[in-house]
Write an enzyme that holds these catalytic residues in place. Structure first.
Site, short mmCIF file in Angstrom:
data_model
loop_
_atom_site.label_atom_id
_atom_site.label_comp_id
_atom_site.label_asym_id
_atom_site.label_seq_id
_atom_site.Cartn_x
_atom_site.Cartn_y
_atom_site.Cartn_z
N ARG A 93 0.88 -1.18 0.00
CA ARG A 93 0.00 0.00 0.00
C ARG A 93 0.91 1.22 0.00
NH1 ARG A 93 -5.29 1.44 3.49
NH2 ARG A 93 -6.06 -0.01 1.92
N HIS B 65 -7.32 0.61 -6.40
CA HIS B 65 -7.52 -0.22 -5.20
C HIS B 65 -8.19 -1.52 -5.67
CE1 HIS B 65 -7.74 -1.37 -1.17
NE2 HIS B 65 -8.59 -0.52 -0.67
N GLN C 242 -10.01 -4.13 -3.31
CA GLN C 242 -11.30 -3.65 -2.80
C GLN C 242 -12.38 -3.77 -3.86
OE1 GLN C 242 -12.05 -2.17 0.42
NE2 GLN C 242 -14.08 -2.62 -0.38
N ASP D 93 -17.20 7.14 -1.76
CA ASP D 93 -15.93 7.08 -1.02
C ASP D 93 -15.78 8.42 -0.30
OD1 ASP D 93 -13.39 6.31 -0.17
OD2 ASP D 93 -12.44 6.51 -2.14
N CYS E 14 -16.23 1.49 0.49
CA CYS E 14 -15.07 0.66 0.85
C CYS E 14 -14.70 0.80 2.32
CB CYS E 14 -13.88 1.03 -0.03
SG CYS E 14 -13.37 2.75 0.08
N ARG F 270 -13.43 -8.96 1.90
CA ARG F 270 -12.02 -8.72 1.59
C ARG F 270 -11.21 -9.97 1.92
NH1 ARG F 270 -9.95 -3.47 1.43
NH2 ARG F 270 -8.01 -4.54 0.86
N1 NVA Z 1 -9.97 6.56 -1.45
C1 NVA Z 1 -9.64 6.13 -0.12
C2 NVA Z 1 -9.85 4.66 0.03
C3 NVA Z 1 -9.55 4.11 1.39
C4 NVA Z 1 -9.73 2.64 1.47
C5 NVA Z 1 -8.18 6.50 0.17
O1 NVA Z 1 -7.35 6.34 -0.73
O2 NVA Z 1 -7.91 6.98 1.27
N1 CP Z 2 -11.16 -0.31 2.48
C1 CP Z 2 -9.89 -0.34 2.89
O1 CP Z 2 -8.96 -0.59 2.14
O2 CP Z 2 -9.76 -0.10 4.22
P1 CP Z 2 -8.39 0.15 5.00
O3 CP Z 2 -7.88 1.49 4.58
O4 CP Z 2 -8.80 0.10 6.45
O5 CP Z 2 -7.42 -0.94 4.64
#
Ligand code: NVA
Ligand code: CP
Length: 307
Positions: A103, A130, A133, A224, A264, A292
């Site tokens: 990540r 992502h 997800q 989101d 998500c 997930r």
């Molecule tokens: N768009 C959000 C998704 C979190 C799972 C982010 O990147 O923070």
């Molecule tokens: N939806 C998701 O990826 O959650 P986290 O940021 O908690 O991993």
């Protein structure tokens, strides 16, 4: 050896296999059969350069339940932040690990590692994508469809930021052939390369000016947060720019009567979605979170060959 960096790294036929296996694993786990021995003592690394609850815990559980061992590190505590190159990092980690979940910010960080890695690189979220997800969200949507409803005949709506989640939904619509109606505030549209390529393949991917125009006829309404990780400094401006892009019960009423609500998570309740919508029977947010684990178990099995 395959990587999973963008949604289109798997074909439609492969997603069918993945979802079938995820369902088997879900049913087995609910019957108390947690463990299988696919990883057979091997370790899977996880690098987190951004916060996480679901991705971290669901992958850690998935790796454990597949008979493997998760190794979690952030670049801040490894030699990555001190400038060790992707070429060296990938070749070293490939000697220990059976796969690596990352990540981070730029997708290039993954593709640079993938160039030298001899084990699968899995995208646990970047600014661009992502995929774990969205694959899970589509699996969750398919679980709710009746036998007469085919995924490719459904339309999903996307309300809000054209960031990683929206980009991935666009790629997913392209790979799997369903309709996608997007309403993003001006200036917050998804990646132009991703959307123009996808729209040239799937004519059912359409952009609308307002949520009220995008939602009618859709089987799932998706949103989101207004400000994703890395965009914290823009929060005040985004609160203004996104004020008309909230999923409310009035908006849900414009969708199909059987429409589900998806997010998500984490959510900022009261901003992009109201409390009554996220807590309504139409909301599948916690099912998505559980799924997930099942989908990622299936993905790890798919990408990492059994010994
Ligand atoms: N768009 C959000 C998704 C979190 C799972 C982010 O990147 O923070
Ligand atoms: N939806 C998701 O990826 O959650 P986290 O940021 O908690 O991993």
């Amino acid at each position: 050896m395959r990587h999973y960096i963008t949604f289109k790294d798997l074909t439609g036929a492969e997603y069918k296999v993945l979802f079938k296996r995820a369902k088997e694993l879900k049913i087995a786990r609910r019957q108390g059969h947690y463990l299988c021995h696919h990883l057979n003592g091997r370790s899977v690394g996880m690098v987190f350069n951004k916060n996480s609850t679901r991705t971290r815990v669901s992958f850690e559980c998935a790796i454990n339940e597949l008979g493997g061992h998760p190794v979690v590190l952030s670049s801040g505590e490894s030699q990555i932040s001190r400038g060790e190159t992707p070429s060296h990092t990938a070749r070293v980690l490939s000697r220990y690990l059976a796969g690596l979940v990352i990540r981070t910010y730029e997708e290039k960080e993954l593709t640079d590692l993938a160039e030298f890695s001899t084990v699968p690189i899995i995208n646990g979220l970047t600014d661009e994508q992502h995929p774990c997800q969205v694959a899970t969200d589509i699996f969750t949507l398919t679980e709710t469809l009746s036998p007469e409803e085919k995924l490719e005949d459904q339309i999903v709506s996307w309300i809000g930021d054209g960031h990683n989640m929206a980009n991935t939904w666009i790629e997913a619509a392209c790979v799997l052939g369903f309709g996608l109606h997007l309403a993003c505030p001006p200036g917050y549209e998804p990646d132009k390369n991703i959307s123009s390529r996808a729209q040239s393949i799937n004519k059912k991917i359409k952009f609308f000016k307002t949520p009220a125009e995008a939602v009618p006829g859709t089987r799932a309404v998706n949103t989101d947060v207004f400000s994703s990780m890395g965009q914290e400094k823009e929060t005040a401006q985004r609160l203004i720019d996104f004020k008309d892009y909230k999923v409310t019960s009035e908006l849900m009423k414009l969708a199909l009567p059987e429409a589900i609500f998806m997010h998500c998570l984490p959510a900022h309740v009261g901003e992009e979605v109201t409390q009554d919508v996220i807590e309504s029977p139409a909301s599948l947010v916690f099912e998505e979170a559980e799924n997930r684990l099942h989908v990622q178990k299936a993905l790890l099995e798919f990408l990492i060959p059994k010994l």
